[in-house]
Design an enzyme around this catalytic site. Structure first.
Site, PDB file in Angstrom:
ATOM      1  N   GLU A  96       0.817  -1.212   0.000  1.00 23.29           N
ATOM      2  CA  GLU A  96       0.000   0.000   0.000  1.00 23.29           C
ATOM      3  C   GLU A  96       0.853   1.265   0.000  1.00 23.29           C
ATOM      4  OE1 GLU A  96      -3.855   1.991   2.253  1.00 23.29           O
ATOM      5  OE2 GLU A  96      -3.329  -0.103   2.591  1.00 23.29           O
ATOM      6  N   GLU A 129       2.523 -11.018   4.718  1.00 21.00           N
ATOM      7  CA  GLU A 129       3.475 -10.270   3.900  1.00 21.00           C
ATOM      8  C   GLU A 129       3.788  -8.909   4.527  1.00 21.00           C
ATOM      9  OE1 GLU A 129       3.018 -10.177  -0.310  1.00 21.00           O
ATOM     10  OE2 GLU A 129       2.184 -12.196  -0.401  1.00 21.00           O
TER      11      GLU A 129
END
Length: 300
Positions: A96, A129
């Site tokens: 992100e 992750e």
């Protein structure tokens, strides 16, 4: 340079494949799925939505601007990972910060790995992750671990295998969630470290936790100073706490018999020299008299 150009051309070619509504890839069994899943594809930023499972809830604007400048100069070196939702619609699994930084400088596309997964798999991928790749604060890591345990239904042992961390490390992070929310916020804002938090966990009383927290902030106490303060608070007289003596089977069996007979959970405290106490709790004067009659062998 030729190799990089070839990879970019491949990404653009796969992008065109994904834009074909007649050959929409929805599962790993669909035609051409093997060409897309696991490969780097150039995706339009407007076709990607942020992941609601993202553990990071705040982004440092300065760090984001620095990343944006780096991307402007060098491009997106590490592709993001997305999950395919529907035709030409994707959801972020990880990356992100790269996604936001790319939008910040006005990029139209971004290199991405595409995965086809259900929501549970997407959540697990996102959390694992991000734990491994992002600079999360201790509370964000703890919350991510807790979500993996609760929502993916993992044990601490299974979680240890997934994230490559010792079970004791995971347990230490999870214990941080027992701290008062104000202290958790202080950790997220960087006012105290995980070491400070681990020391404060040993204080059961919330008000006392907060008192020590204020002292840490006011006097800039080190982790060692905090540990000493916690130790003094738990044992203000400075006397050594008597070592706990394990009860033998004779005592444990008798304790259970007493408890059954008296209708109260009886406890036995034993010291190293063999002396001890039999503790019988009562709830009222009437209850005390009832227990007294039972011990004396009189009729109730």
């Amino acid at each position: 340079m030729a190799k990089a150009t070839k990879k970019q051309a491949l990404g653009r070619g796969l992008s065109a494949l994904l834009k074909d509504p007649e050959n929409d890839i929805r599962s790993a069994q669909d035609k051409n799925a093997d060409k897309v899943v696991g490969n780097i594809v150039e995706l339009e930023l407007e076709s990607i939505e942020v992941n609601p499972f993202q553990p990071r809830t705040s982004f440092n604007e300065t760090a984001l601007s620095e990343l944006a400048s780096s991307i402007k100069e060098l491009g997106v070196i590490q592709p993001i990972t997305v999950r395919k939702l529907s035709f030409d619609k994707y959801q972020l699994v990880s990356g992100e910060r790269r996604f936001r930084a790319s939008k910040l400088i006005g990029l139209k596309t971004i290199p991405a790995y595409i995965r086809i997964a259900n929501d549970q798999e997407s959540l697990e991928m996102a959390l694992v992750e991000n734990i491994q790749r992002q600079d999360l604060d201790p509370i964000e890591i703890a919350l991510s671990y807790q979500r993996l345990i609760d929502e993916i239904d993992l044990t601490q042992e299974q979680l240890s295998e997934r994230v490559g961390k010792n079970r004791s490390t995971i347990a230490n992070y999870l214990r941080l969630l027992k701290l008062d929310p104000i202290i958790q916020t202080g950790m997220r804002d960087g006012f105290l470290s995980m070491g400070h938090g681990r020391a404060l966990i040993n204080i059961d009383d919330t008000d006392t936790q907060l008192e020590i927290y204020q002292k840490i902030i006011t006097h800039n106490l080190s982790v060692r100073d905090t540990e000493n303060l916690v130790r003094e608070n738990k044992n203000p007289s400075g006397k050594k706490t008597p070592a706990k003596v394990n009860l033998s089977k004779v005592y444990t069996t008798a304790k259970e018999d007493f408890s059954d007979y008296l209708g109260r959970k009886v406890d036995v405290k034993l010291s190293k020299n063999g002396k001890g106490k039999l503790i019988i709790p009562f709830t009222s004067e009437e209850d005390f008299q009832r227990i007294q009659k039972l011990i004396q062998g009189n009729d109730a």
